[in-house]
Motif scaffolding. Structure first.
Motif, PDB file in Angstrom:
ATOM      1  N   ALA A 132       0.840  -1.197   0.000  1.00  8.13           N
ATOM      2  CA  ALA A 132       0.000   0.000   0.000  1.00  8.13           C
ATOM      3  C   ALA A 132       0.873   1.245   0.000  1.00  8.13           C
ATOM      4  N   HIS A 171      -7.970  11.560   1.066  1.00  6.10           N
ATOM      5  CA  HIS A 171      -8.870  10.475   0.648  1.00  6.10           C
ATOM      6  C   HIS A 171      -9.960  10.909  -0.322  1.00  6.10           C
ATOM      7  N   GLN A 186      -6.279  -0.500  -6.684  1.00  5.61           N
ATOM      8  CA  GLN A 186      -7.477   0.275  -6.359  1.00  5.61           C
ATOM      9  C   GLN A 186      -7.173   1.306  -5.281  1.00  5.61           C
ATOM     10  N   TYR A 187      -7.962   2.395  -5.302  1.00  2.00           N
ATOM     11  CA  TYR A 187      -7.872   3.378  -4.230  1.00  2.00           C
ATOM     12  C   TYR A 187      -8.491   2.794  -2.973  1.00  2.00           C
ATOM     13  N   ARG A 188      -7.894   3.114  -1.847  1.00  2.00           N
ATOM     14  CA  ARG A 188      -8.376   2.625  -0.558  1.00  2.00           C
ATOM     15  C   ARG A 188      -8.386   3.783   0.429  1.00  2.00           C
ATOM     16  N   HIS A 189      -9.081   3.572   1.536  1.00  2.00           N
ATOM     17  CA  HIS A 189      -9.152   4.561   2.606  1.00  2.00           C
ATOM     18  C   HIS A 189      -8.806   3.884   3.919  1.00  2.00           C
TER      19      HIS A 189
END
Length: 177
Positions: free
Chosen positions: A26, A85, A164-167
């Motif tokens: 990440a 984010h 993928q984008y993550r938070h």
């Protein structure tokens, strides 16, 4: 070697498989920016990290075939905008080739005239300190001249993991769900 289907030492490593494997690491997302003839230029970059505190140095990597980085290199300076984010659309916009990456983007110049994107998690203003060619990328080291304060923005980072984008999610909230 087959540590549950690992690649043997000395075996050829497929570039796509290498990228997929590294996708398990990440990372945050940055926009590397500069000002060329009074106009902002920039690109999305996830290969960013701190190098040294004395002197304050950071680094990013960029593909050799980048059309934007040579324009920034000519100025000898750049900004690093760490995206928050809610800025995944900005990341996508700057990752596209052949478009006006700054369309609709609110920014202000640093004292060194590098662009700082509004609502970023944090930003740095740097001079190019060193550059190294490594495989199909340049490793660029910047000396930090100016930076946002630690309380510049209190939001969460935009993360990228497995394509993928993550938070971030609080551990307490995750355990409760």
């Amino acid at each position: 070697m087959n540590m549950q289907s690992g690649t043997a030492l000395g075996a050829s490593i497929d570039p796509r498989e290498f990228r997929n494997t590294l996708g398990h690491y990440a990372s945050g997302i940055t926009i590397i920016g500069g000002l060329e003839n009074g106009e902002p230029v920039g690109f999305t970059c996830q290969s960013f990290y701190s190098v040294s505190t004395e002197p304050p140095l950071v680094s990013f990597s960029v593909m050799l075939n980048s059309t934007t980085y040579p324009r920034i290199r000519e100025t000898g300076k750049f900004s690093v905008n760490v995206l928050s984010h809610q800025q995944h659309e900005i990341s996508n916009q700057f990752a596209r080739k052949g478009t006006d990456k700054w369309a609709g983007i609110e920014w202000l110049p640093t004292q060194n005239e590098n662009p700082v994107i509004q609502d970023t998690l944090m930003w740095l203003d740097c001079d190019i300190y060193a550059e190294y060619e490594a495989g199909d990328h340049y490793i660029v080291i910047g000396k930090v001249n100016e930076m946002s304060s630690a309380d510049w923005h209190t939001g969460q980072p935009l993360l990228y993991f497995k394509g993928q984008y993550r938070h971030l999610r609080d551990l307490e909230a995750a355990a409760a769900s």
